[in-house]
Design an enzyme around this catalytic site. Structure first.
Site, PDB file in Angstrom:
ATOM      1  N   GLN A 140      -9.980  -6.915  17.055  1.00  0.00           N
ATOM      2  CA  GLN A 140     -10.467  -7.313  15.597  1.00  0.00           C
ATOM      3  C   GLN A 140      -9.773  -6.047  15.108  1.00  0.00           C
ATOM      4  O   GLN A 140     -11.166  -6.233  13.645  1.00  0.00           O
ATOM      5  CB  GLN A 140     -11.881  -7.505  15.709  1.00  0.00           C
ATOM      6  CG  GLN A 140     -12.447  -9.165  16.668  1.00  0.00           C
ATOM      7  CD  GLN A 140     -12.801  -9.988  15.730  1.00  0.00           C
ATOM      8  OE1 GLN A 140     -12.048 -10.205  14.651  1.00  0.00           O
ATOM      9  NE2 GLN A 140     -11.956 -11.490  16.343  1.00  0.00           N
ATOM     10  N   SER A 141      -8.918  -5.612  15.155  1.00  0.00           N
ATOM     11  CA  SER A 141      -8.824  -4.491  13.466  1.00  0.00           C
ATOM     12  C   SER A 141      -8.615  -5.135  12.449  1.00  0.00           C
ATOM     13  O   SER A 141      -7.795  -6.312  12.282  1.00  0.00           O
ATOM     14  CB  SER A 141      -7.440  -4.070  14.383  1.00  0.00           C
ATOM     15  OG  SER A 141      -7.117  -3.203  12.874  1.00  0.00           O
TER      16      SER A 141
END
Ligand SMILES: *Cc1c(COP(=O)(O)O)cnc(C)c1O
Length: 334
Positions: free
Chosen positions: A77-78
């Site tokens: 989920q960067s």
């Protein structure tokens, strides 16, 4: 070779200056101090965030070197990876992302956006800090590409230039609005934002305390985080041709808010996210700004700041991650 800031290669990827607003309802709710917010969640590149500023200089360098591919890495989920995918698309570059974890059946949040933005994803299990970037870069080179390595979080001296420049931008906004601040507070994780702000506030004479809230227990870089920050600030200073070197006294970190570790949402984050949403209609994120604002609220509660001071919170983005965190954001048992 040192080059002044205004001559560093820079790609135009976002819309600047970002808004500087006052959180009047939140300040009133808390009974002071006055709180300003710098809206770097509104940088404009594919839902925005602090990585846009770093990527302007990183992509500028990639294009100047004739590269045709960006490669970076991070958590599934960067926000950094999503912004890099968008920066690559907007610049006509190929993008490879090295992500921690395994391919899910149904991608959500930032991962969905990475795919829509055309990034090629390499899954790397336990490794969520781009450890496999050199290996993938070597494969790309062997296949005839010219990859440019964007480090984890975009946090090297080139990326940090984005926040040197942001300090100058903020300084002129504060002057225009006849405001001054005693502290600037923000989420500090891979360090480019923090290091850039240390150098920028110093070089442009923006007089305030630069206070990072530590997000990650085992931070990026080798060795203790304050030393990593100091080194990054010094590399940034050197890149700009300054002889000035920083020591540990330049680093202010609040590291007591890391809870159960990176990306684990607890009551601190839930409370901060809900308070900002209901008092101001502003969406924070579960991993960075929710934690940093939660820490700031606790520090205010502890009476660290005088009631007549003016604080500034950098909203560094991240709201696309709210959706995949739905389960932990609505939970009430912790
Ligand atoms: C990456 C990120 C940060 C942390 O910035 P660093 O420069 O890595 O320290 C803060 N907030 C958000 C939303 C981010 O994506």
């Amino acid at each position: 070779m040192p080059i002044p800031l205004n001559q560093q290669p820079r790609a135009s990827l976002g819309y600047f200056p970002t808004p500087l607003i006052e959180l009047t309802r939140l300040s009133r709710h808390l009974g002071g101090p006055r709180i300003l917010m710098k809206r770097d969640d509104q940088t404009g590149l594919a839902l925005g965030g602090n990585k846009t500023r770093k990527l302007e200089y990183l992509v500028g360098a990639a294009l100047a070197q004739g590269c045709d591919t960006l490669i970076t890495g991070g958590a599934a989920q960067s926000n950094h990876c999503r912004q890099t995918a968008a920066a690559a698309a907007a610049s006509g570059l190929e993008c490879h992302l090295v992500l921690g974890g395994e391919a899910p059946d149904m991608p959500g949040g930032n991962l969905l956006l990475d795919q829509l933005l055309g990034a090629q994803i390499h899954w790397s299990g336990e490794l969520r800090k781009g450890e496999r970037i050199p290996e993938i870069a070597a494969q790309l080179k062997a296949a005839g590409r010219k990859p440019y390595i964007v480090p984890y979080g975009g946090s090297n001296a080139v990326g940090a230039l984005g926040y040197v420049n942001a300090a100058a931008e903020l300084k002129s906004q504060l002057a225009e609005q006849n405001l001054s601040i005693s502290h600037m507070v923000f989420a500090s994780s891979s360090g480019g934002t923090h290091a850039g702000l240390i150098v920028g506030t110093h070089q442009f004479g923006l007089d305030c305390e630069v206070m990072g809230i530590t997000i990650d227990k085992d931070e990026a870089g080798d060795g203790p985080y304050p030393e990593h920050l100091c080194q990054l600030a010094n590399e940034t200073s050197a890149l700009l041709g300054s002889e000035y070197r920083y020591d540990q006294t330049a680093i202010t970190l609040q590291d007591q808010f890391t809870g159960d570790g990176y990306g684990v949402v607890g009551e601190l984050e839930r409370h901060a996210i809900q308070l900002l949403a209901t008092q101001e209609g502003i969406l924070l994120d579960p991993v960075y700004t929710g934690r940093a604002m939660g820490g700031l609220l606790q520090l205010i509660d502890q009476g660290i700041f005088a009631k007549d001071e003016t604080l500034l919170f950098w909203h560094t983005g991240g709201s696309p991650a709210l959706f995949p965190y739905a389960a932990s954001l609505t939970r009430r048992d912790r």
